[in-house]
Design a protein around this motif. Structure first.
Motif, mmCIF file in Angstrom:
data_model
loop_
_atom_site.group_PDB
_atom_site.id
_atom_site.type_symbol
_atom_site.label_atom_id
_atom_site.label_comp_id
_atom_site.label_asym_id
_atom_site.label_seq_id
_atom_site.Cartn_x
_atom_site.Cartn_y
_atom_site.Cartn_z
ATOM 1 N N GLN A 148 -14.312 -1.275 -11.625
ATOM 2 C CA GLN A 148 -14.496 -0.049 -12.639
ATOM 3 C C GLN A 148 -15.715 -0.983 -12.953
ATOM 4 O O GLN A 148 -15.997 -0.194 -13.652
ATOM 5 N N VAL A 160 -18.463 1.727 -13.818
ATOM 6 C CA VAL A 160 -19.108 1.747 -15.505
ATOM 7 C C VAL A 160 -21.140 1.848 -15.419
ATOM 8 O O VAL A 160 -22.260 2.012 -16.280
ATOM 9 N N LYS A 191 -17.164 12.152 -18.407
ATOM 10 C CA LYS A 191 -16.131 11.137 -17.785
ATOM 11 C C LYS A 191 -16.982 10.382 -16.543
ATOM 12 O O LYS A 191 -17.242 9.216 -16.287
ATOM 13 N N ASN A 223 -19.540 7.414 -18.434
ATOM 14 C CA ASN A 223 -18.555 6.359 -19.121
ATOM 15 C C ASN A 223 -17.647 6.166 -17.874
ATOM 16 O O ASN A 223 -17.132 4.910 -18.202
ATOM 17 N N LYS A 232 -15.280 6.760 -16.040
ATOM 18 C CA LYS A 232 -14.132 7.337 -16.357
ATOM 19 C C LYS A 232 -13.624 8.239 -14.347
ATOM 20 O O LYS A 232 -12.264 8.375 -14.866
ATOM 21 N N GLN A 233 -14.781 8.184 -13.419
ATOM 22 C CA GLN A 233 -14.151 9.175 -12.959
ATOM 23 C C GLN A 233 -15.641 8.683 -12.128
ATOM 24 O O GLN A 233 -16.589 8.510 -12.263
#
Length: 279
Positions: free
Chosen positions: A6, A10, A43, A46, A48-49
């Motif tokens: 993650q 990011v 997304k 950030n 998120k995807q």
């Protein structure tokens, strides 16, 4: 999803946002040009995807720099790998590699490191870092983006001046003599090493050539707290987070530390290497 994955996602998103803003495009303008919904852009930026290779190719074209697609795909390829090929990583540029290391650096309070042949990156001068990164780039046939990699490496050194950080670093004496750069650059580098030896956050150990050691020196590595080891070979960077691996490298570090000298004695070894340069 792992925390490291993650965080890497990011970082990729932050790079995408940087490219979009540098191109002077709002989220809506960018999305419209790609035929995407604005939410997809948000997304991706950030973290998120997860972007696809096609998404990254489109992104590079939309910001007016199709050549950036190679860098972005290199960042994507390195998200989950435990064994990270240098050639594949450097296809994304030096900045991508150094930024990923920087993300781990920010998470770490106590570092235990070892370097056999060069002064560790966290202590390097810009000129020395440029020489080191350039030589390894030539080895793998990827010579672009060196300056961005140097800048990212220099930013990591801010941690040396933060209270609460601890850098316990071992350097083999041979690294003080390695001519991977000019004599003048090496002289400045050794001056820098002597100065950081006095920082309250740094415990520097030099392993003299004549030291009796419990274990022979090998590949360079860094232990981040007690959660992650990043070790280097000629072709691969290994990110190891199993308890057994971290414990093993901790034993290796302790064995090497047993043969090191610190404080004034370490300063003396560095000073002799500095005097041998002749400047």
């Amino acid at each position: 999803m792992s925390t490291d994955y993650q965080r890497s996602r990011v970082l990729l998103g932050a790079r995408l946002r940087e490219l979009r803003t540098e191109a002077g495009l709002t989220v809506r303008e960018f999305a419209a040009g790609c035929g995407w919904a604005p939410s997809k852009v948000s997304k991706l930026e950030n973290g998120k995807q997860t972007a696809t290779s096609t998404d990254l190719d489109m992104w590079a074209v939309r910001v007016g720099h199709p050549e950036y697609a190679v860098e972005l795909r290199g960042r994507l390829a390195g998200l989950e790998s435990t064994y990270r090929s240098w050639r594949r990583q450097l296809a994304g540029g030096h900045r991508a590699v150094q930024d990923a290391l920087g993300a781990q650096h920010e998470r770490t309070t106590t570092f235990r490191g070892f370097s056999a042949a060069v002064v560790p990156g966290v202590f390097q001068t810009p000129e020395y870092a440029r020489s080191v990164l350039s030589r390894y780039a030539e080895l793998h046939g990827v010579t672009r983006d060196v300056e961005a990699g140097v800048a990212s490496r220099m930013r990591r050194q801010e941690g040396l001046y933060r209270s609460g950080r601890r850098y316990r670093v071992l350097v083999a004496e041979a690294a003080l003599h390695t001519r991977i750069c000019s004599r003048a650059v090496l002289a400045d580098q050794l001056d820098r090493l002597m100065s950081v030896n006095g920082l309250t956050t740094v415990e520097l150990g030099i392993i003299p050539l004549t030291a009796e050691v419990r274990i022979a020196t090998g590949d360079d590595f860094w232990i981040h707290d007690d959660r992650l080891v990043i070790a280097e070979t000629w072709h691969t960077e290994m990110w190891l987070d199993s308890a057994d691996d971290v414990a093993l490298y901790g034993k290796v570090w302790a064995g090497l530390a047993n043969g090191s000298v610190t404080g004034r004695a370490a300063h003396g070894v560095i000073a002799r290497a500095r005097a041998a340069i002749g400047f």
